[in-house]
Design an enzyme around this catalytic site. Structure first.
Site, short mmCIF file in Angstrom:
data_model
loop_
_atom_site.label_atom_id
_atom_site.label_comp_id
_atom_site.label_asym_id
_atom_site.label_seq_id
_atom_site.Cartn_x
_atom_site.Cartn_y
_atom_site.Cartn_z
N LYS A 191 1.77 7.80 -2.45
CA LYS A 191 1.56 8.23 -1.07
C LYS A 191 1.98 9.69 -0.86
O LYS A 191 1.54 10.34 0.07
CB LYS A 191 2.26 7.30 -0.10
CG LYS A 191 1.55 5.94 -0.07
CD LYS A 191 1.96 5.06 1.07
CE LYS A 191 1.12 3.78 1.09
NZ LYS A 191 1.20 3.00 -0.18
C1 LIG Z 1 0.18 2.20 -0.72
C2 LIG Z 1 0.23 1.80 -2.17
C3 LIG Z 1 -0.87 1.19 -2.81
C4 LIG Z 1 -2.16 0.84 -2.08
O1 LIG Z 1 -2.93 1.96 -1.72
P1 LIG Z 1 -4.03 1.84 -0.57
O2 LIG Z 1 -4.52 3.22 -0.35
O3 LIG Z 1 -3.31 1.29 0.63
O4 LIG Z 1 -5.09 0.92 -1.07
C5 LIG Z 1 -0.75 0.87 -4.15
N1 LIG Z 1 0.40 1.12 -4.83
C6 LIG Z 1 1.46 1.70 -4.25
C7 LIG Z 1 2.69 1.93 -5.04
C8 LIG Z 1 1.42 2.07 -2.91
O5 LIG Z 1 2.50 2.64 -2.33
#
Ligand SMILES: *Cc1c(COP(=O)(O)O)cnc(C)c1O
Length: 514
Positions: free
Chosen positions: A112
């Site tokens: 993120k």
């Molecule tokens: C948020 C997240 C995801 C999922 O990503 P999306 O864009 O919500 O599909 C997968 N792995 C981790 C570690 C995350 O923090």
């Protein structure tokens, strides 16, 4: 002419990217989308000859073209600097016969960061633009309204990871503040320490008595609180959110698909123009949708594989064409993917239906009122031209962490392991080059990873697990995680869930000195 964004549920009213970023969600509840994604393909030869930041510039110039070159450069330099532990930002490495796209080298060791290092800067620039701000004000109905010169307070409730990534992204960004609520006693030691040791002159962190739903409902109530909005407006402050449906979070994620491709060409793994398959651990559908945007923008993509944990709504959807959220919510060892409503899917439905806003409105209404909707067969055919899906149970996820370590000597986190499991189930076509997206450092989930490797974690806290994991694998934890125990605790606030609105008001007063 600048790219016009409009709601996925109606194209009557258009806004520029800056306004879409300040507003987050469209006034009718739809997501902002544009109709010209494919009209400005990136120059692949150029992408293959340059680094991450230059590609970020090309991607963002195409998607958010009302930002000036100077503004984008300023945002990119700030977002992708020394807070990353590698200049490559998102390096690609080998994992068996496939490739791993490492998205966890940012300040919070999870993917993120790629978007949340950029969004606050894009918001801050948009907020300085008087024309944009007055247009947002005229809108009036969005609930979240931001104005020129006004300070913007981001409010978010977190079950652990997003809050920290948002804190790191918004800290010390001019004109912005951030308040994070987390449920007291309901996050891991590491997650709590990451938040309560957060530095920055514009951050507030508060534990809430209750569970995550209590904290989230209280945060939602804050946005609906007219009294609070009025009081803050009088002091020149507006509230906003950093939700993953914001186009300013989606756009930066397109960069690493192009950049990964360039790295594969540079390694000699593919010839320029050759197609690549990406497998993506998916929750809210933002990450994998960015891959679809990349494909629309000219990236040679073979397939996009949507990997879920046992909350496998999307796997069932790809198979049947029926999206059905009416099922038990499963708590898994890949918690960032524990999601039953993948919000960003709405954008894919819009694009794959030939931009049918009426259909999207109807389906989203069905989802709210019935918890289920069925997508017309021809739209599903279009989606299946690009997307595959699969899922992994916790047991399969653990087994994949173990086998990947034993066979490839690569340590992966549970989210990445879900994708690796799904990718391993898809039969490899000759010459097909495949990339597994890796969304978190294994050390963020030290205890589950250690247990998956067959070690007892009885009596070990998160830090002891981190230490043992490093010892037995000869790998190193990211410094920002291993040093957490030594950091000074800055935030000790605790509130009842009824007190959060007044907490936000106090935080605004303290941070914006009003
Ligand atoms: C948020 C997240 C995801 C999922 O990503 P999306 O864009 O919500 O599909 C997968 N792995 C981790 C570690 C995350 O923090």
């Amino acid at each position: 002419m600048a790219v016009a964004y409009h709601s996925t549920r109606s194209s009557d009213h258009t806004v520029l990217a800056k306004q879409a970023i300040l507003q987050g969600i469209a006034p009718d509840g739809g997501l902002y989308i544009q109709d010209s994604i494919g009209e400005k393909p990136l120059d692949l030869a150029k992408v293959c000859s340059q680094g991450f930041k230059a590609t970020a510039f090309d991607v963002l110039s195409a998607l958010l073209d009302d930002y000036s070159a100077e503004e984008l450069t300023r945002c990119i330099e700030g977002a992708y600097g020394s807070q990353w532990d590698t200049q490559a930002i998102t390096p690609v490495s080998a994992i068996g016969e496939d490739w791993l796209l490492e998205l966890f080298h940012g300040p919070t060791s999870a993917f993120k960061d790629v978007a949340l290092q950029m969004l606050p800067r894009l918001m801050s620039v948009a907020r300085e633009d008087a024309d944009v701000a007055s247009a947002v004000d005229a809108e009036g109905t969005a609930g979240v309204v931001a104005t020129s010169g006004k300070s913007i307070m981001i409010v978010t409730a977190t079950s652990g990871d997003t809050g920290k990534a948002a804190l790191e992204g918004f800290k010390d960004v001019p004109g912005m503040g951030i308040t994070v609520f987390y449920p007291e006693g309901k996050v891991s030691d590491i997650q709590r320490l990451q938040m309560v040791t957060q530095k920055g002159s514009n951050v507030a962190v508060c534990a809430v008595k209750g569970n995550f739903d209590d904290a989230q409902n209280a945060a939602k109530a804050i946005f609906a609180n007219k009294e609070l909005a009025h009081e803050l407006a009088g002091k020149g402050t507006v509230l906003s959110s950093a939700n993953s449906i914001n186009i300013g979070r989606l756009a930066p994620q397109v960069t690493y698909y192009f950049d990964a491709y360039a790295q594969l060409v540079a390694k000699g793994a593919i010839a320029q123009g050759q197609k690549v398959t990406f497998c993506v651990p998916t929750g809210n559908f933002g990450d994998v949708l960015a891959g679809y945007f990349a494909k629309e923008m000219g990236l040679p993509v073979e397939r996009l594989i949507v990997a879920s944990n046992s909350n496998k709504v999307l796997t069932d959807f790809l198979e049947t064409g029926i999206y059905d959220r009416r099922r038990a919510f499963e708590k898994t060892i890949s918690p960032s993917m524990d999601i039953l409503v993948s919000s960003n899917l709405e954008r894919l439905l819009y694009l794959a239906s030939g931009k049918d806003t009426e259909l999207v409105s109807y389906l989203m209404n069905q989802l709210v009122t019935k918890g289920i909707y069925t997508v017309p067969a021809q739209v599903m055919d279009t989606i299946r031209e690009t997307f595959d899906a699969g899922f992994a149970t916790d047991a399969q996820t653990r087994e994949t962490i173990r086998s990947t370590w034993e066979n490839c000597r690569v340590l992966i986190d549970p989210h990445t392991a879900v994708a690796k499991h799904v990718l391993d189930r898809v039969s490899r076509q000759a010459g097909n080059v495949r990339v597994c997206l890796s969304t978190a450092s294994p050390y963020k989930f030290s205890s589950d990873v250690l247990a998956a490797l067959g070690h007892s974690t009885a009596g070990l806290n998160d830090f002891a697990c981190m230490h043992t994991l490093a010892e037995i694998t000869g790998t190193n934890p990211p410094i920002q995680l291993s040093s957490l125990n030594d950091n000074v605790i800055i935030h000790t606030d605790v509130r009842e869930k009824e007190q959060l609105a007044s907490y936000v008001s106090e935080a605004c007063g303290r941070i914006f000195a009003c």
